[in-house]
Design a protein around this motif. Structure first.
Motif, PDB file in Angstrom:
ATOM      1  N   GLU A  81      31.710  51.196  65.992  1.00  0.00           N
ATOM      2  CA  GLU A  81      31.434  52.601  65.604  1.00  0.00           C
ATOM      3  C   GLU A  81      32.450  53.794  65.974  1.00  0.00           C
ATOM      4  N   HIS A  82      33.174  53.480  66.587  1.00  0.00           N
ATOM      5  CA  HIS A  82      34.120  54.715  67.137  1.00  0.00           C
ATOM      6  C   HIS A  82      35.498  53.962  67.045  1.00  0.00           C
ATOM      7  N   PRO A  83      35.973  53.510  66.109  1.00  0.00           N
ATOM      8  CA  PRO A  83      37.490  52.913  65.886  1.00  0.00           C
ATOM      9  C   PRO A  83      38.537  53.733  66.440  1.00  0.00           C
ATOM     10  N   GLU A  84      38.268  55.174  66.249  1.00  0.00           N
ATOM     11  CA  GLU A  84      39.269  56.049  66.787  1.00  0.00           C
ATOM     12  C   GLU A  84      39.317  56.133  68.265  1.00  0.00           C
ATOM     13  N   LEU A  85      38.581  55.706  68.938  1.00  0.00           N
ATOM     14  CA  LEU A  85      38.557  55.739  70.468  1.00  0.00           C
ATOM     15  C   LEU A  85      39.107  54.607  71.146  1.00  0.00           C
ATOM     16  N   VAL A  86      39.292  53.463  70.225  1.00  0.00           N
ATOM     17  CA  VAL A  86      39.642  52.052  70.916  1.00  0.00           C
ATOM     18  C   VAL A  86      41.032  51.663  70.564  1.00  0.00           C
ATOM     19  N   ALA A  87      42.177  51.691  71.633  1.00  0.00           N
ATOM     20  CA  ALA A  87      43.560  51.633  71.118  1.00  0.00           C
ATOM     21  C   ALA A  87      43.639  49.930  71.324  1.00  0.00           C
ATOM     22  N   GLY A  88      42.696  49.190  71.992  1.00  0.00           N
ATOM     23  CA  GLY A  88      42.838  47.665  72.043  1.00  0.00           C
ATOM     24  C   GLY A  88      41.740  47.181  72.454  1.00  0.00           C
ATOM     25  N   LEU A  89      41.745  45.987  72.688  1.00  0.00           N
ATOM     26  CA  LEU A  89      40.423  45.014  73.405  1.00  0.00           C
ATOM     27  C   LEU A  89      40.857  43.811  73.921  1.00  0.00           C
ATOM     28  N   VAL A  90      40.441  43.553  75.127  1.00  0.00           N
ATOM     29  CA  VAL A  90      40.309  42.378  75.748  1.00  0.00           C
ATOM     30  C   VAL A  90      38.950  41.714  76.030  1.00  0.00           C
ATOM     31  N   LEU A  91      38.564  40.818  75.236  1.00  0.00           N
ATOM     32  CA  LEU A  91      37.167  40.588  75.172  1.00  0.00           C
ATOM     33  C   LEU A  91      37.150  39.028  76.079  1.00  0.00           C
TER      34      LEU A  91
END
Length: 238
Positions: A81-91
């Motif tokens: 929903e907010h790809p501009e706010l996410v620089a990376g992910l560790v799930l």
């Protein structure tokens, strides 16, 4: 970096050693409405919108999201929903929000657990069982991780059941996800396991990679804290 704990847990102490292991990284530890120490009502369906507004309000730019279990699912929703706010992910063994059938099963089981916990006497027995399992699981863990596992065993089952409401409805299509530096850590399951397959698809959708360590459980942040820290450092560096 934005930390998203599993279930309805509080962020405080949930990821032992992670904040201390990332000097120079600004870490956001925040209990979203309906979870942890928050006194606000909230829903899973509204989690991404709320977190998006919160991160924008901090004016810190894109964040690296680290989420475990249900927190991982919220991280996926935030990225969609907010790809501009996410620089990376560790799930970290995320709830497989990209598999509606699995999500419906998890929501149904948690609802039943919530009802059982309200039965006089049965709730206390369930709590006793969770604490006993945590004591067994904590035997081989690092002291701070063992303490965190014992603490999360004192879970508020009704709050957890409310936090999971709507899980089946917020399902994510993999084609909706942005390409972003990402690592999906899955517990040590057999290759054909449905959750592992969902995690494989999730990693591929982000253009990231799937990793699994021998003996890793759903609480991978506690039984493999050094590996988790190294993985977070890698994504932060990227």
């Amino acid at each position: 970096m934005l930390l998203l704990p599993g279930g309805a847990e509080s962020c405080a102490g949930f990821f032992p050693g992670l904040v201390e292991g990332l000097p120079g990284v600004r870490v956001i530890q925040y209990d979203r409405p309906g979870t942890g120490t928050s006194t606000e009502d909230g829903s899973l369906a509204g989690a991404a919108a709320h977190l998006g507004a919160y991160v924008k309000g901090l004016d810190v730019g894109p964040v690296v999201v680290v989420g475990q279990s249900l927190g991982g699912a919220v991280g996926v929703l935030l990225a969609r929903e907010h790809p501009e706010l996410v620089a990376g992910l560790v799930l970290l063994d995320p709830t497989p929000v990209n598999d509606p059938k699995l999500c419906a099963r998890i929501e149904r089981m948690t609802r039943v657990l919530g009802r059982l916990s309200a039965v006089p006497g049965l709730g206390a027995l369930l709590g006793k069982g969770f604490r006993a399992a945590a004591r067994r699981g904590a035997r081989d863990l690092r002291p701070d991780c063992a303490a965190a596992l014992r603490r999360t065993a004192n879970l508020d089952i009704p709050t957890l059941a409310r936090a999971v409401v709507g899980l089946a409805e917020v399902s994510v299509r993999e084609s909706e996800l942005p390409r972003v530096p990402a690592v999906v850590v899955t517990a040590d399951r057999k290759p054909g396991h449905a959750v592992r397959r969902a995690h494989e698809r999730l990693a591929a959708a982000f253009g990231g990679r799937l990793v699994s360590w021998p003996g890793a459980t759903h609480s991978v942040h506690l039984d493999h804290p050094d590996e988790v820290l190294a993985t977070v450092r890698e994504v932060v560096a990227r």
